[in-house]
Design an enzyme around this catalytic site. Structure first.
Site, PDB file in Angstrom:
ATOM      1  N   ARG A  51     -32.351  22.502 -37.420  1.00  0.00           N
ATOM      2  CA  ARG A  51     -31.555  21.387 -37.925  1.00  0.00           C
ATOM      3  C   ARG A  51     -30.103  21.613 -37.543  1.00  0.00           C
ATOM      4  NH1 ARG A  51     -34.366  22.314 -43.570  1.00  0.00           N
ATOM      5  NH2 ARG A  51     -36.335  21.240 -43.227  1.00  0.00           N
ATOM      6  N   ASP A  53     -26.178  21.008 -37.132  1.00  0.00           N
ATOM      7  CA  ASP A  53     -25.198  20.381 -38.022  1.00  0.00           C
ATOM      8  C   ASP A  53     -24.564  19.156 -37.378  1.00  0.00           C
ATOM      9  OD1 ASP A  53     -25.494  22.617 -39.717  1.00  0.00           O
ATOM     10  OD2 ASP A  53     -23.922  23.713 -38.653  1.00  0.00           O
ATOM     11  N   ARG A 198     -21.712  29.502 -36.061  1.00  0.00           N
ATOM     12  CA  ARG A 198     -20.302  29.093 -36.149  1.00  0.00           C
ATOM     13  C   ARG A 198     -19.477  30.078 -36.984  1.00  0.00           C
ATOM     14  NH1 ARG A 198     -20.994  23.213 -38.266  1.00  0.00           N
ATOM     15  NH2 ARG A 198     -18.716  23.308 -38.442  1.00  0.00           N
TER      16      ARG A 198
END
Length: 245
Positions: A51, A53, A198
């Site tokens: 999934r 972002d 990230r």
């Protein structure tokens, strides 16, 4: 007859609210499902390998869906590409084994994160790089990355504070290389936590900037505390490159 199909999908995530369908918001899964539902004439659920972002891109997201249509895989691909927005392309469709599941069967993923630190702003790929106003030290970031490779509890690098499941992950490769005005981070692992890549990049950039030491990484992993790691790097520099099966 219902058949299971595997899809390889590329998308520019700039204007989407991530992969996962959300009521009233443009998402990758939502767009794919609406086109497949139109094709089949009844609701279709598509399952992604992960999934991504909001704002994150993919060159080869894998997904699967059960379809009851009288079309070849190429005809399904062409139909989808005709009706999907320009920012989403189905690169490949093929019939898969009945038990193939894009998320549960995935063995590994490769992510790439690109930063730009040159003197003149990039025009043509500006949506796919994160702009830096300083020049980080790549060698220091490589030293820090070496500590982060392997199987660790990555709770300090997880963006979900309410994560109930295990936060142990195997990241078998992290490379940091300079390509002229760009710094390219490449991560390969069996799986990644929410925002994990990230946050790893945000932390490595602090090392590159000199505000954190490479040797701080083991203690940071040991602490299992998100507040001690670096910031979550912006989404635009991140791209899912490949899913392994």
């Amino acid at each position: 007859m219902l058949r299971n199909y595997k899809f390889i999908i590329a998308y520019d995530g700039t204007r989407f609210f991530g992969w996962e369908r959300q009521p009233g918001r443009d998402t990758i899964q939502g767009k794919l499902e609406s086109v497949l539902t139109r094709l089949q004439g009844s609701p279709v659920e598509i399952i992604g390998a992960g999934r991504t972002d909001a704002g994150v891109h993919a060159r080869a997201m894998a997904a699967n869906a059960q379809l009851d249509v009288d079309l070849s895989p190429e005809e399904i691909r062409d139909y989808m590409n005709r009706y999907l927005p320009d920012a989403i392309a189905v690169r490949e469709v093929k019939e898969a084994a009945p038990r193939f599941h894009a998320r549960y069967k995935a063995l590994g993923k490769t992510y790439r994160y690109v930063c730009f630190d040159g003197p003149v702003k990039p025009v043509f790929d500006r949506k796919y790089v994160t702009l830096l106003d300083y020049r980080p030290d790549v060698e220091r970031m490589q030293q820090a990355a070496a500590y982060l490779q392997g199987e660790h509890d990555f709770a300090s690098f997880c963006g979900n504070p309410r994560m109930k499941k295990s936060t142990v992950r195997l990241v078998d490769s992290i490379t940091v290389v300079r390509q002229r005005d760009r710094i390219v981070f490449t991560f390969h692992g069996t799986g990644f936590l929410q925002n994990m890549v990230r946050i790893l990049v945000g932390t490595l950039l602090e090392v590159g900037r000199g505000t954190r030491q490479p040797e701080d990484m083991p203690a940071l992993l040991e602490a299992r505390d998100r507040r001690l790691a670096g910031p979550t790097a912006p989404p635009e520099g991140l791209c899912l490159m490949k899913v392994d099966y």
